[in-house]
Write a protein that holds these residues in place. Structure first.
Motif, mmCIF file in Angstrom:
data_model
loop_
_atom_site.group_PDB
_atom_site.id
_atom_site.type_symbol
_atom_site.label_atom_id
_atom_site.label_comp_id
_atom_site.label_asym_id
_atom_site.label_seq_id
_atom_site.Cartn_x
_atom_site.Cartn_y
_atom_site.Cartn_z
ATOM 1 N N CYS A 159 51.775 -69.622 10.369
ATOM 2 C CA CYS A 159 51.634 -68.454 11.350
ATOM 3 C C CYS A 159 52.900 -67.531 11.434
ATOM 4 O O CYS A 159 53.879 -68.011 11.296
ATOM 5 C CB CYS A 159 51.403 -69.115 12.689
ATOM 6 S SG CYS A 159 51.359 -67.649 14.320
ATOM 7 N N CYS A 162 46.379 -62.271 15.306
ATOM 8 C CA CYS A 162 45.858 -61.877 14.105
ATOM 9 C C CYS A 162 44.292 -62.057 13.849
ATOM 10 O O CYS A 162 43.796 -62.102 13.065
ATOM 11 C CB CYS A 162 46.689 -62.697 12.978
ATOM 12 S SG CYS A 162 48.358 -62.341 12.952
ATOM 13 N N CYS A 194 44.764 -66.170 11.485
ATOM 14 C CA CYS A 194 45.671 -66.994 12.082
ATOM 15 C C CYS A 194 45.475 -68.453 11.972
ATOM 16 O O CYS A 194 44.228 -68.882 12.356
ATOM 17 C CB CYS A 194 46.017 -66.718 13.587
ATOM 18 S SG CYS A 194 47.703 -67.632 14.253
ATOM 19 N N GLY A 200 47.263 -67.953 18.258
ATOM 20 C CA GLY A 200 47.272 -66.685 17.639
ATOM 21 C C GLY A 200 46.039 -66.057 17.167
ATOM 22 O O GLY A 200 46.415 -64.703 16.689
#
Length: 257
Positions: free
Chosen positions: A234, A246, A250, A255
Motif C-alpha cells: 500500500c 486507489c 490497493c 485504501g
C-alpha cells in the motif's frame, strides 16, 4: 489505434544527436501528458535541485516540509510516499514513451539530472536533463539503465531520509511503469514493450541481481471476471486528508475507498 508511424522516431531524423524536440514528438496525441516533463533548461519559476542532492537529509526534508503543508498533522510516511508518486510518474511515464515509441535514449542517470519542484508546494514538476538524447537501439536496456542509474539510488536515499520502506517506494515506481507500458502496448502493439514488461515480471535483473519490482504488481479478477492490477504494498495515500484511495488497486481494504 495510433500506429508508430504517426510521428517519425528519432532514428528517422537525419541528425540524431542534435537537440530533439521531445514535446513536439508527443504532440497533442495520446501521450500529450508527457509534454513539459523532460526539459533541457530550467524554467524561470520553480525550485531546481540536483537529483543527487535528494540524498542530503536537509535538502530532502526542506522539500518535504513544503509539500507537507498540504497535509498538516498527517503521517509523514504517507506524505513522503505521496510525493514520490509524483516523482516516479515523471521518472517512468515520459521516458518510457520516448524509449519504446520514439526510440530515444535519454540521459536520466541521477548524477546528470535535476528536479524542478513547485516553489510553494514542493511537488515535482519536471526533470532538467544535462545530456542529449540519442538513438535507443535497445529500449529495454535503456529502461534497465534508468532503473539502476536513477530509481535504485534515489529510492535508497529517500528510504534512508524518511523511514519509508524501500519496497513501498519500488512499488510506487512499478505501478506507474506497469501502467505506461500497458498503455503503449494498447495504443501500438504488445511486442513493442515485451522487454520492458520483463523488468517487472522477472525475478532477476538482466545480468543477475534481485529485481526489487518483481511481484509488486499482481493481476486480480473481479467477480464479474474483469481483470485489474493490484499493488503488493500500500502507498499509504488513504491516510492523507482530501486524497482519494486507489480503489481495487490497493492491497488494503481501507485504501480502496
Amino acid at each position: 489505434m495510433n500506429g508508430p508511424s504517426e510521428r517519425p522516431p528519432i532514428a528517422d531524423h537525419s541528425v540524431a544527436h542534435q537537440a530533439v524536440d521531445l514535446d513536439g514528438l508527443v504532440g497533442d496525441g495520446p501521450f500529450a501528458y508527457c509534454r513539459g516533463k523532460l526539459i533541457g533548461t530550467p524554467r524561470q519559476a520553480g525550485l531546481v535541485v540536483p537529483c543527487r542532492d535528494l540524498g542530503d537529509r536537509d535538502v530532502f526534508d526542506g522539500i518535504i516540509a513544503r509539500y507537507a503543508q498540504k497535509f498538516p498533522g498527517s503521517d509523514r510516511r504517507a506524505i513522503v510516499s505521496m510525493w514520490t508518486l509524483y516523482y516516479f510518474s515523471m521518472l517512468t511515464i515520459a521516458p518510457s514513451v520516448h524509449m519504446f515509441v520514439n526510440r530515444i535514449a535519454l540521459p536520466m542517470e541521477i548524477h546528470g539530472l535535476s528536479l524542478v519542484c513547485n516553489e510553494q508546494t514542493g511537488e515535482p514538476e519536471a526533470f532538467v536533463m544535462s545530456g542529449s538524447p540519442e538513438i535507443a537501439v535497445d529500449p529495454a536496456a535503456e529502461l534497465h539503465r534508468l532503473m539502476l542509474g536513477h530509481a535504485e539510488p534515489v529510492i535508497s536515499a529517500i528510504a534512508a531520509n524518511s523511514g519509508v520502506a524501500p519496497k513501498l517506494l519500488w512499488n510506487n515506481a512499478a505501478a506507474y511503469l506497469s501502467w505506461i507500458l500497458k498503455e503503449i502496448a494498447h495504443r501500438h502493439e504488445p511486442a513493442l514493450v515485451e522487454g520492458g514488461l520483463a523488468l517487472l515480471n522477472d525475478a532477476e535483473w538482466p545480468g543477475g541481481g534481485r529485481n526489487p519490482m518483481f511481484g509488486m504488481i499482481r493481476m486480480a479478477r473481479q467477480q464479474c471476471g474483469l481483470e485489474f492490477a493490484r499493488r503488493k504494498v500500500c502507498c499509504l495515500r488513504y491516510n492523507l486528508p482530501g486524497v482519494g484511495g486507489c480503489g481495487e488497486a490497493c492491497p488494503l481494504p481501507d485504501g480502496r475507498h
